[in-house]
Design a protein around this motif. Structure first.
Motif, PDB file in Angstrom:
ATOM      1  N   VAL A  88       0.840  -1.201   0.000  1.00  0.00           N
ATOM      2  CA  VAL A  88       0.000   0.000   0.000  1.00  0.00           C
ATOM      3  C   VAL A  88       0.876   1.253   0.000  1.00  0.00           C
ATOM      4  CG1 VAL A  88      -1.836   1.273   1.174  1.00  0.00           C
ATOM      5  CG2 VAL A  88      -1.780  -1.228   1.304  1.00  0.00           C
ATOM      6  N   SER A  89       0.568   2.167  -0.914  1.00  0.00           N
ATOM      7  CA  SER A  89       1.175   3.494  -0.926  1.00  0.00           C
ATOM      8  C   SER A  89       0.039   4.510  -0.967  1.00  0.00           C
ATOM      9  CB  SER A  89       2.101   3.660  -2.145  1.00  0.00           C
ATOM     10  OG  SER A  89       3.142   2.713  -2.131  1.00  0.00           O
ATOM     11  N   GLY A  90       0.367   5.787  -1.141  1.00  0.00           N
ATOM     12  CA  GLY A  90      -0.709   6.768  -1.158  1.00  0.00           C
ATOM     13  C   GLY A  90      -0.292   8.105  -1.730  1.00  0.00           C
ATOM     14  N   LEU A  91      -1.317   8.938  -1.991  1.00  0.00           N
ATOM     15  CA  LEU A  91      -1.098  10.246  -2.591  1.00  0.00           C
ATOM     16  C   LEU A  91      -2.125  11.233  -2.044  1.00  0.00           C
ATOM     17  CD1 LEU A  91       0.404  11.890  -4.837  1.00  0.00           C
ATOM     18  CD2 LEU A  91      -1.420  11.154  -6.394  1.00  0.00           C
ATOM     19  N   ALA A  92      -1.652  12.405  -1.616  1.00  0.00           N
ATOM     20  CA  ALA A  92      -2.553  13.482  -1.172  1.00  0.00           C
ATOM     21  C   ALA A  92      -2.717  14.455  -2.335  1.00  0.00           C
ATOM     22  CB  ALA A  92      -1.971  14.196   0.044  1.00  0.00           C
ATOM     23  N   VAL A  93      -3.967  14.677  -2.744  1.00  0.00           N
ATOM     24  CA  VAL A  93      -4.258  15.516  -3.905  1.00  0.00           C
ATOM     25  C   VAL A  93      -4.940  16.799  -3.451  1.00  0.00           C
ATOM     26  CG1 VAL A  93      -5.345  15.633  -6.171  1.00  0.00           C
ATOM     27  CG2 VAL A  93      -4.545  13.422  -5.287  1.00  0.00           C
ATOM     28  N   PHE A  94      -4.333  17.942  -3.732  1.00  0.00           N
ATOM     29  CA  PHE A  94      -4.916  19.242  -3.411  1.00  0.00           C
ATOM     30  C   PHE A  94      -5.858  19.630  -4.550  1.00  0.00           C
ATOM     31  CE2 PHE A  94      -1.702  19.002  -0.342  1.00  0.00           C
ATOM     32  CZ  PHE A  94      -1.869  20.019   0.596  1.00  0.00           C
ATOM     33  N   THR A  95      -7.164  19.679  -4.243  1.00  0.00           N
ATOM     34  CA  THR A  95      -8.182  19.818  -5.293  1.00  0.00           C
ATOM     35  C   THR A  95      -8.620  21.250  -5.553  1.00  0.00           C
ATOM     36  OG1 THR A  95      -9.951  19.446  -3.672  1.00  0.00           O
ATOM     37  CG2 THR A  95      -9.085  17.511  -4.829  1.00  0.00           C
ATOM     38  N   SER A  96      -8.279  22.190  -4.675  1.00  0.00           N
ATOM     39  CA  SER A  96      -8.707  23.572  -4.882  1.00  0.00           C
ATOM     40  C   SER A  96      -8.022  24.171  -6.113  1.00  0.00           C
ATOM     41  CB  SER A  96      -8.388  24.426  -3.654  1.00  0.00           C
ATOM     42  OG  SER A  96      -8.672  25.789  -3.914  1.00  0.00           O
ATOM     43  N   LYS A  97      -8.802  24.920  -6.886  1.00  0.00           N
ATOM     44  CA  LYS A  97      -8.233  25.603  -8.046  1.00  0.00           C
ATOM     45  C   LYS A  97      -7.371  26.795  -7.628  1.00  0.00           C
ATOM     46  CE  LYS A  97     -11.989  24.499 -11.285  1.00  0.00           C
ATOM     47  NZ  LYS A  97     -13.041  25.073 -12.177  1.00  0.00           N
ATOM     48  N   HIS A  98      -7.509  27.204  -6.376  1.00  0.00           N
ATOM     49  CA  HIS A  98      -6.833  28.407  -5.906  1.00  0.00           C
ATOM     50  C   HIS A  98      -5.787  28.087  -4.841  1.00  0.00           C
ATOM     51  CE1 HIS A  98      -9.915  30.523  -8.141  1.00  0.00           C
ATOM     52  NE2 HIS A  98     -10.825  29.867  -7.470  1.00  0.00           N
ATOM     53  N   CYS A  99      -4.973  27.083  -5.111  1.00  0.00           N
ATOM     54  CA  CYS A  99      -3.872  26.786  -4.185  1.00  0.00           C
ATOM     55  C   CYS A  99      -2.559  26.850  -4.948  1.00  0.00           C
ATOM     56  CB  CYS A  99      -4.051  25.424  -3.513  1.00  0.00           C
ATOM     57  SG  CYS A  99      -3.663  23.998  -4.538  1.00  0.00           S
ATOM     58  N   GLU A 100      -1.522  27.271  -4.234  1.00  0.00           N
ATOM     59  CA  GLU A 100      -0.196  27.402  -4.838  1.00  0.00           C
ATOM     60  C   GLU A 100       0.836  26.870  -3.852  1.00  0.00           C
ATOM     61  OE1 GLU A 100       2.864  30.863  -6.546  1.00  0.00           O
ATOM     62  OE2 GLU A 100       0.954  31.419  -5.604  1.00  0.00           O
ATOM     63  N   PHE A 101       1.614  25.891  -4.288  1.00  0.00           N
ATOM     64  CA  PHE A 101       2.676  25.361  -3.445  1.00  0.00           C
ATOM     65  C   PHE A 101       3.844  26.349  -3.434  1.00  0.00           C
ATOM     66  CE2 PHE A 101       0.827  21.126  -4.782  1.00  0.00           C
ATOM     67  CZ  PHE A 101       0.274  20.845  -3.541  1.00  0.00           C
ATOM     68  N   ILE A 102       4.089  26.963  -2.279  1.00  0.00           N
ATOM     69  CA  ILE A 102       5.234  27.870  -2.135  1.00  0.00           C
ATOM     70  C   ILE A 102       6.465  27.073  -1.744  1.00  0.00           C
ATOM     71  CG2 ILE A 102       6.117  29.923  -0.978  1.00  0.00           C
ATOM     72  CD1 ILE A 102       3.680  30.367  -2.847  1.00  0.00           C
ATOM     73  N   THR A 103       6.285  26.156  -0.795  1.00  0.00           N
ATOM     74  CA  THR A 103       7.340  25.201  -0.441  1.00  0.00           C
ATOM     75  C   THR A 103       6.722  23.815  -0.420  1.00  0.00           C
ATOM     76  OG1 THR A 103       6.913  25.475   1.948  1.00  0.00           O
ATOM     77  CG2 THR A 103       8.622  26.871   0.952  1.00  0.00           C
ATOM     78  N   LYS A 104       7.519  22.841  -0.822  1.00  0.00           N
ATOM     79  CA  LYS A 104       7.029  21.468  -0.878  1.00  0.00           C
ATOM     80  C   LYS A 104       8.202  20.516  -0.707  1.00  0.00           C
ATOM     81  CE  LYS A 104       4.757  18.336  -4.148  1.00  0.00           C
ATOM     82  NZ  LYS A 104       4.217  18.215  -5.512  1.00  0.00           N
ATOM     83  N   PRO A 105       8.125  19.575   0.243  1.00  0.00           N
ATOM     84  CA  PRO A 105       9.238  18.653   0.475  1.00  0.00           C
ATOM     85  C   PRO A 105       9.542  17.830  -0.779  1.00  0.00           C
ATOM     86  CG  PRO A 105       7.631  18.552   2.249  1.00  0.00           C
ATOM     87  CD  PRO A 105       7.010  19.351   1.155  1.00  0.00           C
ATOM     88  N   PRO A 106      10.815  17.687  -1.144  1.00  0.00           N
ATOM     89  CA  PRO A 106      11.174  16.889  -2.320  1.00  0.00           C
ATOM     90  C   PRO A 106      10.672  15.455  -2.197  1.00  0.00           C
ATOM     91  CG  PRO A 106      13.065  18.140  -1.509  1.00  0.00           C
ATOM     92  CD  PRO A 106      11.994  18.263  -0.472  1.00  0.00           C
ATOM     93  N   GLY A 107      10.058  14.970  -3.246  1.00  0.00           N
ATOM     94  CA  GLY A 107       9.589  13.587  -3.256  1.00  0.00           C
ATOM     95  C   GLY A 107       8.347  13.326  -2.437  1.00  0.00           C
TER      96      GLY A 107
END
Length: 314
Positions: A144-163
Motif C-alpha cells: 500500500v502506498s498513497g497520494l494526497a491531492v490538493f483539489t482547490s483551483k486556488h492553491c499554490e505550493f510555495i514550499t514542498k518537500p522533495p519527493g
C-alpha cells in the motif's frame, strides 16, 4: 430512505434558522467548506478518465472501514494487481507552505492570514498503515502506498518537500502512474474484483448525528413547514393527496418524503406522529400516520406510542 448529504443538510438548516441566529455565521462557513470539498472531490474523480495502466485496476470512492475501534474514511482507493494506492482529497486554498525544519504545515490566504493545519502527509501515513494492516488481516498480499491531492483551483505550493506524495488535481494521473510503476509486477495474479467486493462488503459507514445535536442548536429554533424545492420557501400546503406551494404554485406529491429526510438530518434520529405533524404543519393525525406508513422506516411501539427511525443498513 436515507439522510441528506452533509451539504444538503447544512443548506436546509440555514434555511430553517433565523437570520440573526448565533450559529449562522459558523454554519455558513461550514457550508462553504463542505461545498468546496464536494466540488474538489468531483474534479478529482472526473480526472480519472485520464488515468490508464496496462493491467487490471479499479477505483473505489468514499470507503469507510474499521479494525476494532479504529475507524477510517478513505476518500479513494486505487486497486491494481501490483499495489493499492490510497487517495486523499485536500480542499485547501491559498499559499501552501511546508516547513521541514519545524514540521509545520500552514497556508496563507489572500489577505496574508496564516492558518496552521495538520500536515496531510500525517493523515495519509495513518491511512496507509491502516489499509496495510487491514489487508494483512484479510490475507491480501498487496503493498500500500498513497497520494494526497490538493483539489482547490486556488492553491499554490510555495514550499514542498522533495519527493513528497503530494500533488494538484491535474498532476494526479501522472503521479499515480509513477507510483504504480515503482512496484514490480507480481508473478501470481491477484483478482482485483474479489478485493474490491471484500472492501465494499466490509464497509462501516460513518453515522452522522443530526445537525442540531452536532452543533448544539435547540430544535425549537428550527422553523417548521414543508419546503418547496422550486422556490426554497416553507410554503407547501397539504391538498387532497399532494402538496401545493402557496408562494409559487409548485405541486409535489412527495414533498413530505423530503421533509422527513430533513427532520432526520437536522433535528433528531427518532420521529413520532406528533413530531411529524408539528414539523410539516399538519393537523390530521390520520393523514400523518398514512404518510409515515408509506415511508421506508423502522417502527417501534404501536398507535400513539409508535416511534419511527431510519432503517438500519443490512
Amino acid at each position: 430512505m436515507k439522510r441528506l448529504t452533509e451539504n444538503e443538510a447544512l443548506e436546509t438548516l440555514l434555511l430553517r434558522l433565523a437570520d440573526g441566529h448565533p450559529q449562522r455565521i459558523f454554519l455558513e462557513n461550514r457550508l462553504y467548506r463542505t461545498a468546496g470539498g464536494e466540488r474538489g472531490e468531483a474534479r478529482l474523480q472526473s480526472r480519472f478518465k485520464e488515468f490508464w495502466i496496462d493491467g487490471d485496476f479499479k477505483v473505489l470512492w468514499d470507503v469507510s472501514l474499521a479494525l476494532g475501534d479504529w475507524k477510517v474514511q478513505l476518500d479513494g482507493i486505487l486497486l491494481t494487481e501490483r499495489c493499492a494506492l490510497v487517495i486523499e482529497s485536500k480542499n485547501i486554498s491559498g499559499e501552501i507552505h511546508f516547513n521541514e525544519a519545524t514540521g509545520e504545515f500552514f497556508r496563507l490566504n489572500l489577505n496574508g492570514e496564516k492558518t496552521v493545519l495538520e500536515d496531510p502527509r500525517v493523515q495519509l501515513s495513518k491511512h496507509i498503515r491502516f489499509l496495510t494492516r487491514w489487508f494483512a488481516q484479510h490475507k491480501i498480499p498487496l503493498p500500500v502506498s498513497g497520494l494526497a491531492v490538493f483539489t482547490s483551483k486556488h492553491c499554490e505550493f510555495i514550499t514542498k518537500p522533495p519527493g513528497a506524495p503530494i500533488c494538484k488535481t491535474y498532476q494526479m494521473p501522472d503521479y499515480l502512474l509513477k507510483m504504480w510503476q515503482s512496484h514490480p509486477p507480481k508473478t501470481a495474479r491477484l483478482h482485483i474484483a474479489k478485493v474490491s467486493k471484500l472492501l465494499l462488503a466490509n464497509q462501516t459507514p460513518f453515522k452522522r448525528q443530526p445537525l442540531c445535536r452536532q452543533y448544539t442548536i435547540n430544535p425549537s429554533d428550527i422553523k417548521t413547514g414543508v419546503l418547496c424545492r422550486a422556490c426554497s420557501t416553507l410554503s407547501m400546503q397539504r391538498e387532497k393527496r399532494g402538496w401545493t406551494c402557496t408562494r409559487c404554485g409548485e405541486r409535489d406529491a412527495a414533498a413530505h418524503v423530503h421533509a422527513a429526510r430533513e427532520y432526520f438530518s437536522i433535528v433528531d434520529d427518532s420521529l413520532t406522529n406528533r413530531d411529524f405533524r408539528k414539523f410539516c404543519k399538519l393537523e390530521s393525525r390520520s393523514v400523518a400516520s398514512r404518510l409515515l406508513s408509506k415511508l421506508e422506516l423502522d417502527t417501534t411501539g404501536e398507535w400513539k406510542s409508535c416511534v419511527y427511525r431510519l432503517q438500519k443498513k443490512k
